[in-house]
Design an enzyme around this catalytic site. Structure first.
Site, PDB file in Angstrom:
ATOM      1  N   CYS A 184       0.802  -1.232   0.000  1.00 14.64           N
ATOM      2  CA  CYS A 184       0.000   0.000   0.000  1.00 14.64           C
ATOM      3  C   CYS A 184       0.830   1.275   0.000  1.00 14.64           C
ATOM      4  O   CYS A 184       0.783   2.039  -0.968  1.00 14.64           O
ATOM      5  CB  CYS A 184      -0.934  -0.001   1.202  1.00 14.64           C
TER       6      CYS A 184
HETATM    7  C1  UGA Z   1      -1.624   0.453   5.494  1.00 19.56           C
HETATM    8  C2  UGA Z   1      -2.514   1.381   6.336  1.00 19.56           C
HETATM    9  O1  UGA Z   1      -2.035   1.395   7.699  1.00 19.56           O
HETATM   10  C3  UGA Z   1      -3.973   0.904   6.322  1.00 19.56           C
HETATM   11  O2  UGA Z   1      -4.787   1.814   7.040  1.00 19.56           O
HETATM   12  C4  UGA Z   1      -4.434   0.830   4.865  1.00 19.56           C
HETATM   13  O3  UGA Z   1      -5.759   0.344   4.777  1.00 19.56           O
HETATM   14  C5  UGA Z   1      -3.520  -0.086   4.081  1.00 19.56           C
HETATM   15  O4  UGA Z   1      -2.161   0.409   4.166  1.00 19.56           O
HETATM   16  C6  UGA Z   1      -3.984  -0.064   2.645  1.00 19.56           C
HETATM   17  O5  UGA Z   1      -3.847   0.980   1.990  1.00 19.56           O
HETATM   18  O6  UGA Z   1      -4.620  -1.036   2.197  1.00 19.56           O
HETATM   19  P1  UGA Z   1      -0.480  -1.923   5.881  1.00 19.56           P
HETATM   20  O7  UGA Z   1       0.315  -1.597   4.661  1.00 19.56           O
HETATM   21  O8  UGA Z   1      -1.127  -3.235   5.983  1.00 19.56           O
HETATM   22  O9  UGA Z   1      -1.644  -0.827   6.093  1.00 19.56           O
HETATM   23  O10 UGA Z   1       0.484  -1.838   7.140  1.00 19.56           O
HETATM   24  P2  UGA Z   1       0.944  -0.730   8.202  1.00 19.56           P
HETATM   25  O11 UGA Z   1       0.703  -1.257   9.544  1.00 19.56           O
HETATM   26  O12 UGA Z   1       0.388   0.594   7.886  1.00 19.56           O
HETATM   27  O13 UGA Z   1       2.520  -0.717   7.961  1.00 19.56           O
HETATM   28  C7  UGA Z   1       3.086  -0.308   6.723  1.00 19.56           C
HETATM   29  C8  UGA Z   1       4.585  -0.294   6.821  1.00 19.56           C
HETATM   30  O14 UGA Z   1       5.016   0.762   7.662  1.00 19.56           O
HETATM   31  C9  UGA Z   1       5.208  -1.560   7.394  1.00 19.56           C
HETATM   32  O15 UGA Z   1       6.348  -1.911   6.645  1.00 19.56           O
HETATM   33  C10 UGA Z   1       5.602  -1.176   8.812  1.00 19.56           C
HETATM   34  O16 UGA Z   1       6.694  -1.910   9.293  1.00 19.56           O
HETATM   35  C11 UGA Z   1       5.955   0.288   8.624  1.00 19.56           C
HETATM   36  N1  UGA Z   1       5.824   1.092   9.845  1.00 19.56           N
HETATM   37  C12 UGA Z   1       4.612   1.276  10.428  1.00 19.56           C
HETATM   38  C13 UGA Z   1       6.956   1.686  10.389  1.00 19.56           C
HETATM   39  O17 UGA Z   1       8.075   1.558   9.861  1.00 19.56           O
HETATM   40  N2  UGA Z   1       6.809   2.472  11.507  1.00 19.56           N
HETATM   41  C14 UGA Z   1       5.597   2.660  12.104  1.00 19.56           C
HETATM   42  O18 UGA Z   1       5.558   3.405  13.128  1.00 19.56           O
HETATM   43  C15 UGA Z   1       4.481   2.047  11.549  1.00 19.56           C
END
Ligand code: UGA
Length: 454
Positions: free
Chosen positions: A280
């Protein structure tokens, strides 16, 4: 306007596209008593779901799918004609990046065409809900005309279209679907979002989340702004992590904790690390950058957010070289390959980029992930040896990089690394280890942690 008497019956629902979003939507609705049919062109996926099996690794989803199929509330098919027998269709197909970084709408187009064809000649009213992430303007310019031309219905008469972006996170999609922060409903000004609202009222009953009703483009934009905002927080804290690494005594985790207590900032999405990946954030950033440029605007901040993220794996390589010198022939253990914990998804995973960079430096890379090993192997081929346990991964290694913060890695203590590795050197890429404990027993570096020697 759509009056209450004109509402289609909401009890039968079709969901087109059975990825983690579609299957979660389908299974959660089915678990609440709706009759749901999933439609997908992938025969293998359809036969898995039909047997009550869950083709994706998503906590809690397997139970819901199994139970709903057994109770005959959930079924799956490759036949789009099934849509005719339902009154609401969710579009949840993928919208990947095209070669120029823009959005590839081919699945959206073919799904819209097939949905329209199956609805042609149908007299009862039908609601189509766009849940896939589409750039602003897509619903009005692509989905509505495609549905109209293939169905011979006019949108707003017997066929209704709403934009209802999803905010589900992989790894907690079921929970997010059951307890959303809000619902965003976009319609064409014909009040058709009320149809969808009725469905959600049945689903959430007394626990209705806040609802924002708007038009198509704002609903489409909200989804992008949401993901870009979260990604920007991550790149911003990662920029501070870079700075902290240059200042003895500095710790980005403490900085994040401090700013997170400001109510205007809040604590979420401030975990520094090796960057964001997944299906995403990177794709959505590229799509909105490309769209902005097409519209004659350079979205500087979004571009920089993306570029900062692209450089994250390189930060680890630099740390590794500072610690070990030339990496050629060095044995590197990578713990974690999925783009985040609790998923087997490796799409745009920073860990995979890291493996490739180490391989380019001619290091010998072994990697372990509790569930994503097979998927990673398909992408990485010979660049890495995927092993089946932490112990195998660490044995004989000169350096370990913690790349994905799975719970089983959190349980490791310095003794485990010291016991198995040839040279116990650890880089904590996700900040899960206590610097005091680890630094006192082994060579230890972490993202966003200042050291005395830079
Ligand atoms: C993300 C959004 O959080 C969802 O709300 C959205 O629906 C989804 O994309 C989408 O567009 O379908 P997702 O990609 O599943 O969800 O995962 P996240 O939890 O957002 O994490 C994304 C990335 O950011 C991961 O690689 C995670 O490790 C990283 N991350 C997250 C960080 O490096 N630091 C943080 O503080 C949070």
């Amino acid at each position: 306007m759509v009056g209450a008497s004109r509402l289609p019956s909401l009890s039968r629902i079709s969901v087109v596209g059975l990825g983690y979003v579609g299957l979660t939507v389908a299974a959660v609705l089915a678990s609440k008593g709706f009759k749901v049919i999933g439609v997908d062109t992938d025969e293998e996926k359809v036969s898995e779901v039909s047997l009550g099996r869950c083709p994706v690794h998503e906590p809690g989803l397997d139970v819901l799918v199994r139970r709903s199929v057994r109770r005959h509330n959930l079924s799956a098919t490759t036949d789009y004609n099934a849509i005719r027998e339902t009154s609401v269709t969710f579009i949840t197909v993928g919208t990947p990046s095209s070669n120029d970084g823009g959005i590839d709408l081919s699945y959206i187009q073919s799904a819209s065409r097939s949905i329209g064809e199956s609805l042609s000649g149908k007299r009862e009213r039908h609601l189509v809900v766009v849940k896939s992430t589409v750039v602003p303007g897509t619903t009005q310019r692509v989905i509505v005309p495609t549905l109209e031309s293939s169905s011979n219905h006019r949108v707003g008469e017997s066929l209704f279209v709403c934009v209802n972006p999803e905010f589900l996170r992989e790894g907690s999609a079921v929970k997010d679907m059951l307890h959303p922060d809000r619902l965003v409903l976009g319609d064409a000004g014909d009040g058709s979002s009320n149809l969808l609202l009725n469905l959600y009222k049945v689903l959430y009953r007394k626990k209705m989340p806040p609802v924002l009703k708007t038009n198509y483009v704002n609903a489409e934009l909200i989804k992008y702004a949401n993901n870009v905002f979260l990604a920007t927080r991550i790149s911003l804290i990662n920029e501070f992590a870079n700075l902290c690494q240059l200042i003895p005594g500095a710790d980005v985790n403490v900085v994040a904790q401090g700013i997170g207590l400001d109510e205007r900032i809040g604590p979420h999405f401030l975990r520094a690390g090796i960057g964001f990946g997944g299906s995403c954030f990177p794709k959505d950033l590229r799509a909105i950058i490309t769209l902005s440029r097409e519209l004659g605007h350079d979205p500087e901040l979004i571009r920089v957010t993306y570029e900062v993220n692209e450089r994250r794996p390189g930060v680890v390589i630099k740390m590794a070289e500072d610690l070990l010198g030339d990496l050629k022939g060095r044995r590197v253990a990578i713990l974690g390959l999925a783009f985040k914990p609790n998923t087997d998804d490796v799409r745009e995973a920073p860990a995979l980029k890291l493996v490739k960079l180490f391989a380019e430096k001619k290091a010998e890379v072994k990697a372990y992930d509790p569930v994503a090993g097979e998927n990673a192997k398909r992408v990485l081929g010979n660049a890495v040896t995927i092993v089946d346990s932490i112990e195998e991964c660490l044995r004989g290694a000169d350096l370990c990089v913690l790349a994905t913060e799975w719970d089983e890695f959190r349980a490791l203590r310095p003794e485990h690394f010291i016991g198995f590795m040839r040279e116990p050197v650890l880089i904590d890429g996700r900040r899960i280890y206590d610097p005091k404990e680890f630094s006192s027993k082994m060579r230890f570096r972490a993202i966003g942690l200042g050291t005395n020697d830079g």
